[in-house]
Write an enzyme that holds these catalytic residues in place. Structure first.
Site, PDB file in Angstrom:
ATOM      1  N   GLU A   1      18.630 -40.408  48.827  1.00 27.03           N
ATOM      2  CA  GLU A   1      17.859 -39.341  49.457  1.00 27.03           C
ATOM      3  C   GLU A   1      17.037 -38.559  48.431  1.00 27.03           C
ATOM      4  OE1 GLU A   1      17.648 -39.207  52.618  1.00 27.03           O
ATOM      5  OE2 GLU A   1      16.775 -37.243  53.087  1.00 27.03           O
TER       6      GLU A   1
ATOM      7  N   GLU B   1      10.138 -42.497  53.773  1.00 27.48           N
ATOM      8  CA  GLU B   1      10.731 -43.839  53.817  1.00 27.48           C
ATOM      9  C   GLU B   1      10.211 -44.702  52.664  1.00 27.48           C
ATOM     10  OE1 GLU B   1      13.235 -44.061  55.546  1.00 27.48           O
ATOM     11  OE2 GLU B   1      12.925 -42.447  56.999  1.00 27.48           O
TER      12      GLU B   1
END
Lengths: 498, 498
Positions: A294, A265
């Site tokens: 991502e 994250e």
């Protein structure tokens, strides 16, 4: 881009677009709130609020004035950068204008409603509770895709919401390459009798793990005046270049999971924070879609966070916060165990992860096409788990109810996880070539050069370039899965003495 | 009110109005986030987001379609309840339509910007840092009032934003009555040599006080699935009937302050939670303005929370959570000390509190009229503190920088605090007449009958009645300060043996 040298229609278009972005970001705050701090009973009001924001954003993006400005801006003399901005806005307009506002609001309201139902279904291991909501959302999403392009495949249309500039065929190719390359590798690892260290055999409290998560973020350079750390049932990151937050969760037996999710994250947040602040609200201040997003989380999670060099000193933080006494090599082995019998995607290792994605991709595709009934999802899920990983979940909570995505109405999202992973390897290869001594920097907890490289090559451009353009500028090559496959093969062959 | 028996224009109007409310409530979530959890660096984006929501809400309330529906609804045959709804919407429309959207957005953005500047100025005790922001906001608010009614007094127009249905002259009368009645009483108390207990002589950690705050809320019946407790620099409550949150803050030497603020914010939250859920988004599901809101917080804080009967058993919670060993009578005396030398409004006792309000009312009125320069506020503030309470703040942080209201652009708000306090006494008198044995119920921690009475007489009506109508229905009398003055006189004469 000053008002002086840009066409009036362009300026006016940008003002309207920014307003729509701000409303979208406000909805993002509401969504963070709902997942992190909102009391359960708040759902009915929250659904109305998020739906009203979706509607207000949609109103702006589809107004006659917006369209007129857009048309006029396209006819004006634009710089390359301005043309890229207009390209992005045109794409968003074309998609938004085709979808009736009532449908947008309905989807927003139903996804907000679905969240607590999914939570309950997961807690009670009861797919049937959640199934009607999935049915509703599938129906709404089919309708949505049909408005955007009645000729195209539903899955393809939805996929483009998350990755606008790579064809679904690229995703399909990548998933196929991954299956072909990783399946034999996973089998080999299973047969190898390397004995990787599993040094965590105690119980690790939430408080200690929270401290470790904080230390980790500080170690990596996460700025606490522009972010925050919380816990959430499904870790995520969200926000803007001014305020990019992360969440994690804890398994009291296995601290490695939270370490990975925090670094993951962090990678997302650091991308968001690297977007140019002065372009906040414009496409130049927005991320380049989920593949690139991502790639940033995976680059930090896998290529930094799971590397022997990084872990060699980072292990001191772990020992300090968890009261353990393990070595860097032990942590390296623990972080890189391949567990084909793991049921949970977000806890998967770098190899089996992609099998989880392939399974979801196939199920979603068949759900959307109508080939698969919602009621049959648990059965098909379990059969595919057996086929791809040789393991069957005991419960749906650990099976088809594990992910939040369907409660969000996010069908077509999963392939971007695999695309992002392979892009992470490709980008990291390029960074290694460009940054002298990167490996020893990672060992020393020196991340400035890597941050700068990523900002320079990826973050600062926002949505200026299409996905493949961005990849080519950063790496000199077309988007490809080669780097990842080579990396995975080398790393795990070495770890498992193949 | 079903769609079947209501005119089409009315239904359409209500749909639009609800959408505007939802957007306003979304802005409320953003504001909670900004004050409770947002990292400091998030401000620039947050300002843009809240400003865009203000603009979107304004667009709906001032659209031609909205006006057409409103006009048509007014011409239709309406039930009394529907007529009340239309009355409220008309009032809001009239005010909104007169103010340009650019001004609405500018005010929203400037108040969002002002918040961190106020915090910094307060932390550094530097009025000059905050003054330019106050100047800007005053100018914007003057402009705002001038759009709404160029003939009327600026203060009067702004006051009506917070209390729409009582004339400013009522507020002025009440403030005058309070000054006349309370000043001599305060002087008498100062001269009396009653020795009230001050049982808290230790240090009380944030954690212990947080536990006490949680216990207090549970004791009072605050539902944790529809609210939450946090800390904030300036305690407040916000939310909807589905999710009404409270905040508090701690003074490690004086736990009484937080106890009072928790019960106060509970009073606000319980009003919000008592609004009818099925009317969420309509005027019937909204509060009746700040006077009535404050009457609910003050009723719980003062008439329940500072009463001898309530404290007689509640003291057990205090002893449990803080590790003290004090009696109900000691806690009663500690909670009712009159401190004319207290500098902080939110920490003031029931009597001197109103002197703080009178001071702010006078300063704001003179600032808005231009009779007082922003630069001179600290001097005038301190002179008035000396005049009304016989004490001069050493710092502006404890003087004119103590309140958040100006950073919110909330000029004209303060009188509702005094109006609410006097209404609390009037309502509590009526409740005592209607509920047999209320006093012993409060001692026993039984609040159901009081909750029911307040829901029945106040909460469930939303904005169905005007302020004075609501008061007359609940109490049988016109709005008046008499009950409060009588209550204060009796209570403090007894406590201080006058």
């Amino acid at each position: 881009m000053s008002a002086d040298d840009s066409p009036d229609a362009y300026d006016s278009l940008l003002e309207r677009y920014k307003r729509a972005t701000y409303i979208g970001d406000a909805a993002g705050v509401l969504s963070w709130d709902q997942e992190v701090v909102m009391p359960e009973g708040g759902t009915p009001a929250r659904s109305k609020q998020t739906s009203a924001l979706s509607g207000a954003r949609h109103d702006i993006l589809t107004s006659d004035e917006f369209e007129a400005d857009l048309n006029a801006a396209e006819d004006a003399a634009l710089s390359d950068e301005q043309a890229a901005v207009v390209r992005e806005i045109r794409r968003e307009f074309d998609r938004a204008a085709k979808v009736p506002k009532s449908l947008v609001e309905r989807i927003s309201e139903e996804t907000s409603n679905a969240l607590p139902i999914w939570k309950e279904a997961k807690a009670e291991d009861d797919w049937e509770t959640f199934a009607p909501q999935v049915e509703t959302l599938l129906e709404l999403k089919r309708e949505y895709a049909n408005h955007i392009d009645p000729e195209a495949d539903t899955y393809e249309v939805l996929f483009a919401d998350y990755e606008p500039w790579l064809d679904l065929s690229v995703a399909e190719d990548v998933l196929e390459q991954l299956r072909d390359a990783l399946r034999p590798l996973i089998d080999d690892l299973n047969e190898a009798d390397a004995d990787l260290a599993t040094p965590f055999d105690g119980t690790y409290s939430d408080d200690d793990q929270f401290s470790l998560a904080e230390s980790t973020l500080e170690y990596l350079g996460y700025p606490d005046d522009h972010g925050r750390l919380d816990t959430a049932p499904h870790p995520f990151s969200s926000g803007t270049q001014f305020d990019a937050r992360v969440t994690t969760r804890f398994d009291n037996e296995d601290p490695v999971g939270s370490i990975g999710s925090v670094i993951h994250e962090f990678g997302h947040a650091t991308y968001t924070l690297g977007l140019p602040r002065e372009e906040y609200g414009t496409p130049l201040g927005q991320n380049r879609g989920l593949t690139v997003h991502e790639s940033q989380s995976r680059l930090w999670e896998n290529h930094v966070g799971r590397s022997a060099s990084f872990l060699s000193n980072y292990v001191d933080l772990v020992n300090d916060d968890l009261g353990t006494d393990i070595s860097g090599q032990e942590l390296y082995e623990a972080a890189n165990q391949v567990y084909p019998d793991n049921l949970i995607r977000v806890e998967a290792d770098e190899l089996t992860y992609h099998m989880h994605i392939i399974l979801r991709f196939e199920i979603e595709r068949d759900l959307l096409s109508g080939e698969l009934d919602v009621a049959d999802v648990p059965e098909v899920w379990n059969a595919k788990m057996e086929e791809y990983l040789g393991v069957t979940p005991d419960t749906d909570a650990e099976g088809c109810l594990q992910d939040i995505h369907w409660a969000h109405g996010s069908f077509g999202y999963f392939p971007t996880y695999s695309l992002g992973s392979v892009l992470a390897a490709q980008l990291f290869d390029a960074a290694e070539s460009d940054i002298e001594g990167l490996d020893s920097q990672l060992a020393d907890g020196e991340f400035d050069a890597l941050h700068e490289w990523l900002t320079e090559e990826v973050h600062q451009h926002g949505a200026r370039y299409t996905t493949n353009e961005l990849v080519k500028r950063a790496t000199g090559e077309e988007f490809s899965a080669d780097a990842f496959i080579e990396y995975a093969d080398a790393k795990f062959s070495d770890l498992y003495d193949l």
